[in-house]
Scaffold this motif. Sequence first.
Motif, PDB file in Angstrom:
ATOM      1  N   VAL A 212      -5.791  17.127   6.375  1.00 17.75           N
ATOM      2  CA  VAL A 212      -4.823  16.246   5.704  1.00 17.75           C
ATOM      3  C   VAL A 212      -4.360  16.945   4.443  1.00 17.75           C
ATOM      4  O   VAL A 212      -5.174  17.264   3.576  1.00 17.75           O
ATOM      5  N   ARG A 213      -3.022  17.184   4.361  1.00 16.72           N
ATOM      6  CA  ARG A 213      -2.486  17.948   3.237  1.00 16.72           C
ATOM      7  C   ARG A 213      -1.479  17.112   2.444  1.00 16.72           C
ATOM      8  O   ARG A 213      -0.827  16.209   2.980  1.00 16.72           O
ATOM      9  N   ASP A 214      -1.335  17.492   1.172  1.00 12.62           N
ATOM     10  CA  ASP A 214      -0.320  16.887   0.298  1.00 12.62           C
ATOM     11  C   ASP A 214       0.873  17.830   0.263  1.00 12.62           C
ATOM     12  O   ASP A 214       0.761  18.981  -0.168  1.00 12.62           O
ATOM     13  N   VAL A 215       2.038  17.345   0.759  1.00  9.33           N
ATOM     14  CA  VAL A 215       3.253  18.197   0.794  1.00  9.33           C
ATOM     15  C   VAL A 215       4.382  17.483   0.057  1.00  9.33           C
ATOM     16  O   VAL A 215       5.377  17.051   0.653  1.00  9.33           O
ATOM     17  N   GLY A 216       4.216  17.352  -1.230  1.00  8.26           N
ATOM     18  CA  GLY A 216       5.256  16.731  -2.055  1.00  8.26           C
ATOM     19  C   GLY A 216       5.271  15.224  -1.894  1.00  8.26           C
ATOM     20  O   GLY A 216       4.306  14.525  -2.220  1.00  8.26           O
TER      21      GLY A 216
ATOM     22  N   TYR B  89       3.741  -4.530  14.424  1.00  7.16           N
ATOM     23  CA  TYR B  89       3.301  -3.750  13.259  1.00  7.16           C
ATOM     24  C   TYR B  89       2.855  -4.687  12.134  1.00  7.16           C
ATOM     25  O   TYR B  89       3.461  -5.725  11.900  1.00  7.16           O
ATOM     26  N   THR B  90       1.809  -4.253  11.456  1.00  2.00           N
ATOM     27  CA  THR B  90       1.356  -4.934  10.240  1.00  2.00           C
ATOM     28  C   THR B  90       1.193  -3.868   9.167  1.00  2.00           C
ATOM     29  O   THR B  90       0.161  -3.167   9.109  1.00  2.00           O
ATOM     30  N   PHE B  91       2.209  -3.691   8.346  1.00  2.00           N
ATOM     31  CA  PHE B  91       2.199  -2.625   7.352  1.00  2.00           C
ATOM     32  C   PHE B  91       1.443  -3.071   6.095  1.00  2.00           C
ATOM     33  O   PHE B  91       1.628  -4.188   5.605  1.00  2.00           O
ATOM     34  N   ASN B  92       0.621  -2.145   5.630  1.00  2.00           N
ATOM     35  CA  ASN B  92      -0.158  -2.390   4.410  1.00  2.00           C
ATOM     36  C   ASN B  92      -0.232  -1.112   3.598  1.00  2.00           C
ATOM     37  O   ASN B  92       0.026  -0.011   4.113  1.00  2.00           O
ATOM     38  N   LYS B  93      -0.600  -1.279   2.351  1.00  2.00           N
ATOM     39  CA  LYS B  93      -0.840  -0.131   1.474  1.00  2.00           C
ATOM     40  C   LYS B  93      -2.248   0.414   1.778  1.00  2.00           C
ATOM     41  O   LYS B  93      -3.245  -0.283   1.625  1.00  2.00           O
ATOM     42  N   ILE B  94      -2.297   1.676   2.238  1.00  2.00           N
ATOM     43  CA  ILE B  94      -3.560   2.263   2.711  1.00  2.00           C
ATOM     44  C   ILE B  94      -3.885   3.493   1.886  1.00  2.00           C
ATOM     45  O   ILE B  94      -3.032   4.371   1.686  1.00  2.00           O
ATOM     46  N   ASN B  95      -5.151   3.590   1.438  1.00  2.00           N
ATOM     47  CA  ASN B  95      -5.636   4.781   0.748  1.00  2.00           C
ATOM     48  C   ASN B  95      -5.881   5.870   1.783  1.00  2.00           C
ATOM     49  O   ASN B  95      -6.636   5.678   2.742  1.00  2.00           O
ATOM     50  N   VAL B  96      -5.250   7.019   1.599  1.00  2.00           N
ATOM     51  CA  VAL B  96      -5.295   8.082   2.599  1.00  2.00           C
ATOM     52  C   VAL B  96      -6.715   8.608   2.786  1.00  2.00           C
ATOM     53  O   VAL B  96      -7.214   8.754   3.912  1.00  2.00           O
ATOM     54  N   THR B  97      -7.404   8.915   1.700  1.00  2.00           N
ATOM     55  CA  THR B  97      -8.749   9.510   1.796  1.00  2.00           C
ATOM     56  C   THR B  97      -9.714   8.568   2.507  1.00  2.00           C
ATOM     57  O   THR B  97     -10.414   8.964   3.459  1.00  2.00           O
TER      58      THR B  97
ATOM     59  N   ASP C  35      -5.424  13.976  -2.996  1.00  2.00           N
ATOM     60  CA  ASP C  35      -6.149  13.299  -4.077  1.00  2.00           C
ATOM     61  C   ASP C  35      -6.589  11.908  -3.643  1.00  2.00           C
ATOM     62  O   ASP C  35      -5.988  11.304  -2.735  1.00  2.00           O
ATOM     63  N   ASP C  36      -7.606  11.406  -4.329  1.00  2.00           N
ATOM     64  CA  ASP C  36      -8.162  10.105  -3.941  1.00  2.00           C
ATOM     65  C   ASP C  36      -7.218   8.938  -4.216  1.00  2.00           C
ATOM     66  O   ASP C  36      -7.378   7.860  -3.642  1.00  2.00           O
TER      67      ASP C  36
END
Length: 497
Positions: A409-413, A335-343, A371-372
């Motif tokens: 793709v939904r935002d659920v809290g 695994y290589t975890f990074n901060k990813i923008n969802v959109t 949201d972006d």
Amino acid sequence: MKMKTRFLVAFLTIIIVPIMLMIVALMGFSNYQLQSLEADYGIEDTTYENLSNSIQALNQVTKDICAELHETAVSKPESFEDETFLNEINRQLFEKSSYLIVRKGDALVYQGKKNDLGSLAKKLPAYGDYNSNLDGGVYIGNDVQALVKQVDFRFQDGSKGSAFIVTSVRDAIPQVKALIIEMFIAIVFILIFTSALLMAWIYKGINTPLSKLKAATQNIKEGNLDFTLEVESGDEVGELCQDFEEMRKRLKESAEAKLQYDKESKELISNISHDLKTPITAIKGYVEGIIDGVADTPEKVDKYIRTIYNKANDMDKLINELTFYTKIDTNRIPYTFNKINVTGYFNDCIEEVGLELVSKNIKLTYFNYVDDDVYVIADAEQMKRVINNIVSNSIKYMNKAKGFISIRVRDVGDFIQVEIEDNGKGIAAKDLPFIFDRFYRTDASRNSAQGGSGIGLSIVRKIVEDHGGKIWATSKESTGTVMNFVLRKYQEVPVNE
């Protein structure tokens, strides 16, 4: 009971119990011998002192005969010259381990016992030396060891005379000897009985669980793990049995896991072999078509080559799945975890997926309700594997002429939820709980057209769970399936300035 406690109890028992039993035995045998003393010697009101003090007891034994001699000395002194009378008295005394001696002057005129009287004759008290009474006597020690009672009188001719009742202390009251012998036997018996009882108790406490333990080890030696070692005791041996039972359970679980692993590995090899055979056969067929000149136009050659390329890609995917499966099995997924923008991330994924679906004549719809500025911490490559595996599964089981796949793709809290819906043949309710298990296939036959290794969705679940997420599915047969998974959103931790 702990072994330490068991041995302490045994130690105390082997001391206390024999003492108590010996006291009981002593009281029982003593009462019996006292009653025997009363019956055999006519001693009245016998006490334990009569047994412990033989001189006192011997005084009591000849008391009545001594009284008779006193009376005879006063009323009929001539009887001491009557041998018949003397023999009768001696007979009575002999029954009480005693005998009679009559002295006239300095000479012995009657001897009730002929043996070994030399020393005794010299030590007999002189006339008038002993104040006769019914309860007393003179003890003559050293080599004689006898109790002597003396009765003085005068013969008819006026000569001094003495009658002696001699009781040998060496042949003292047989009840005393019997008591000693009986007590010795009782002590030996009590010690043997107590020791045997304690040994049996300790042996049973150790041997019973050890026998079970031995039987259990024999079962394991023979490869049998389907048994239960019953533990009844709570001592050290019982704890050993408990540990052994835990070991057996672990061994059984390990053996079952190995059997399951071997079964799954064989199934994987069988699946991969079957699924590799199909594209290889197709590749060989198209290559032979090119070699034999069947593809006699540039268009046919191009078609054959594209088909060969697609089949080779299918093989590559299967091999990649197999390689990734081995990494899952050893928990070595890179695994290589990074901060990813969802959109942005899902826009790119949809673009790649869309190219494949167009070639399959499947319509793709995509809705992003996030949201972006929403981010997640994830491995971009592995999450792409998740989406591709789910979409590939939807394509594999698509049975509609006009298929569609919808990705939302939904935002659920605190999470984002990804929904991938298709209108394929769906999943039966009985199969739905197991679709994420390794090698589980809803199609029972390996001859089905879909093929596949059976590990795709298990890989998906592993990756999602390693990201701290969760995946599940809802489905209806002949209608379609919705795959859902959630990932936790990235949230900035405020820094107090």
